[in-house]
Enzyme design. Sequence first.
Site, PDB file in Angstrom:
ATOM      1  CE1 TYR A 172      -3.593   2.477   0.248  1.00  0.00           C
ATOM      2  CE2 TYR A 172      -2.918   2.936   2.501  1.00  0.00           C
ATOM      3  CZ  TYR A 172      -3.697   3.233   1.389  1.00  0.00           C
ATOM      4  OH  TYR A 172      -4.574   4.270   1.447  1.00  0.00           O
ATOM      5  CE1 TYR A 182      -2.794   0.329   5.753  1.00  0.00           C
ATOM      6  CE2 TYR A 182      -0.421   0.649   5.786  1.00  0.00           C
ATOM      7  CZ  TYR A 182      -1.523  -0.138   5.526  1.00  0.00           C
ATOM      8  OH  TYR A 182      -1.340  -1.408   5.034  1.00  0.00           O
TER       9      TYR A 182
HETATM   10  P1  NAI Z   1      -8.387  -9.561   3.859  1.00  0.00           P
HETATM   11  O1  NAI Z   1      -9.040  -9.430   5.183  1.00  0.00           O
HETATM   12  O2  NAI Z   1      -9.157 -10.224   2.774  1.00  0.00           O
HETATM   13  O3  NAI Z   1      -6.994 -10.310   3.943  1.00  0.00           O
HETATM   14  C1  NAI Z   1      -6.138 -10.289   5.036  1.00  0.00           C
HETATM   15  C2  NAI Z   1      -5.974 -11.727   5.483  1.00  0.00           C
HETATM   16  O4  NAI Z   1      -4.871 -11.861   6.352  1.00  0.00           O
HETATM   17  C3  NAI Z   1      -7.188 -12.255   6.227  1.00  0.00           C
HETATM   18  O5  NAI Z   1      -7.681 -13.405   5.560  1.00  0.00           O
HETATM   19  C4  NAI Z   1      -6.618 -12.627   7.591  1.00  0.00           C
HETATM   20  O6  NAI Z   1      -7.261 -13.763   8.134  1.00  0.00           O
HETATM   21  C5  NAI Z   1      -5.176 -12.910   7.223  1.00  0.00           C
HETATM   22  N1  NAI Z   1      -4.217 -12.904   8.334  1.00  0.00           N
HETATM   23  C6  NAI Z   1      -4.039 -11.958   9.288  1.00  0.00           C
HETATM   24  N2  NAI Z   1      -3.047 -12.323  10.125  1.00  0.00           N
HETATM   25  C7  NAI Z   1      -2.582 -13.521   9.687  1.00  0.00           C
HETATM   26  C8  NAI Z   1      -1.576 -14.417  10.132  1.00  0.00           C
HETATM   27  N3  NAI Z   1      -0.837 -14.159  11.216  1.00  0.00           N
HETATM   28  N4  NAI Z   1      -1.372 -15.562   9.446  1.00  0.00           N
HETATM   29  C9  NAI Z   1      -2.115 -15.844   8.350  1.00  0.00           C
HETATM   30  N5  NAI Z   1      -3.085 -15.042   7.879  1.00  0.00           N
HETATM   31  C10 NAI Z   1      -3.319 -13.888   8.538  1.00  0.00           C
HETATM   32  O7  NAI Z   1      -7.997  -8.056   3.445  1.00  0.00           O
HETATM   33  P2  NAI Z   1      -7.231  -7.441   2.201  1.00  0.00           P
HETATM   34  O8  NAI Z   1      -7.423  -5.969   2.349  1.00  0.00           O
HETATM   35  O9  NAI Z   1      -7.620  -8.073   0.943  1.00  0.00           O
HETATM   36  O10 NAI Z   1      -5.698  -7.735   2.513  1.00  0.00           O
HETATM   37  C11 NAI Z   1      -4.839  -8.495   1.690  1.00  0.00           C
HETATM   38  C12 NAI Z   1      -3.550  -7.728   1.452  1.00  0.00           C
HETATM   39  O11 NAI Z   1      -3.840  -6.576   0.666  1.00  0.00           O
HETATM   40  C13 NAI Z   1      -2.871  -7.217   2.728  1.00  0.00           C
HETATM   41  O12 NAI Z   1      -1.474  -7.338   2.596  1.00  0.00           O
HETATM   42  C14 NAI Z   1      -3.262  -5.748   2.723  1.00  0.00           C
HETATM   43  O13 NAI Z   1      -2.373  -4.950   3.463  1.00  0.00           O
HETATM   44  C15 NAI Z   1      -3.183  -5.471   1.243  1.00  0.00           C
HETATM   45  N6  NAI Z   1      -3.799  -4.217   0.794  1.00  0.00           N
HETATM   46  C16 NAI Z   1      -5.119  -3.954   1.056  1.00  0.00           C
HETATM   47  C17 NAI Z   1      -5.688  -2.759   0.652  1.00  0.00           C
HETATM   48  C18 NAI Z   1      -7.128  -2.464   0.935  1.00  0.00           C
HETATM   49  O14 NAI Z   1      -7.553  -1.325   0.787  1.00  0.00           O
HETATM   50  N7  NAI Z   1      -7.926  -3.455   1.315  1.00  0.00           N
HETATM   51  C19 NAI Z   1      -4.898  -1.736  -0.081  1.00  0.00           C
HETATM   52  C20 NAI Z   1      -3.531  -2.144  -0.359  1.00  0.00           C
HETATM   53  C21 NAI Z   1      -3.008  -3.322   0.093  1.00  0.00           C
END
Ligand code: NAI
Length: 286
Positions: A172, A182
């Site tokens: 991000y 953030y």
């Molecule tokens: P999401 O909630 O779908 O995905 C995050 C996942 O990480 C969840 O499934 C959660 O259970 C898992 N997780 C957390 N701690 C964990 C651990 N210790 N071991 C294994 N799994 C773990 O949300 P999202 O937003 O799709 O996130 C996916 C990636 O995208 C992340 O790296 C996030 O920072 C990145 N991202 C998201 C943005 C947004 O606006 N949603 C923007 C830019 C990047």
Amino acid sequence: RGKRAFIAGVADDNGYGWAIAKALAAAGAEILVGTWVPALNIFETSLRRGKFDESRKLPDGSLMEIVKVYPLDAVYDSPEDVPEDVKGNKRYAGSSNWTVKEVAESVKNDFGSIDILVHSLANGPEVTKPLLETSRRGYLAAISASSYSFVSLLQHFLPIMNPGGATISLTYIASERAIPGYGGGMSSAKSALESDTRVLAFEAGRKGKIRVNTISAGPLGSRAAKAIGFIEKMIEYSYVNAPLQKELLADEVGNTAAFLVSPLASAITGSTVYVDNGLNTMGLAV
Ligand code: NAI
């Protein structure tokens, strides 16, 4: 044969991990996912009960098949690292072999090798706190879950990745520009992830002919993003200010990931690729 992908960080059908899984499945890859242990039960139950069937639909009308769901907690590398209170926790005690090393071993035993590794996970317990108020513990936890988790995954999966394979993570823009809100060291964690992308691209490229890239994604109302608290504001900000005035779809990130891990991107490694409707290029709010 088709390619095999392991996608860490899928626990529902709203996030980037799910969209990447779908794009890879649509391109013919076999899909394995790693799901955070505390979220495993509800994810598997929902899958089984057909709750995701609508969003499993691929462009050709078939449903994405998740060949296997592995419990995973990417903040622990091997069983020796797991503290007693976590071991004894009810949600963890019901599953086994969920440290990074064990998951890689299980995948090796089940399937032998993979071609694609996706890291779509992040966690920062103090994300709602400004950096100036973040504790050492919270900061290190953010780095552990959101940056080192990728180093660890690649470290353990590289030996079972076929040469020519590729990895993707999600980052991000708060890594390089100040984004108030953030917090908790998450901006620092994303900086580390992007820097590591370059170093690991060199190391994994030389060691295993593996490409390493990261996608800097625009805002999406995922479960993780909602926990940060200002995602609606960011989506609105992007809509108002980005060159492309449209909603950013998770599938657009999924499609870019599918491109980056495919032979079409065979000379791209160590890159941070923006998938954000162009917002990163702007220097002035409209
Ligand atoms: P999401 O909630 O779908 O995905 C995050 C996942 O990480 C969840 O499934 C959660 O259970 C898992 N997780 C957390 N701690 C964990 C651990 N210790 N071991 C294994 N799994 C773990 O949300 P999202 O937003 O799709 O996130 C996916 C990636 O995208 C992340 O790296 C996030 O920072 C990145 N991202 C998201 C943005 C947004 O606006 N949603 C923007 C830019 C990047």
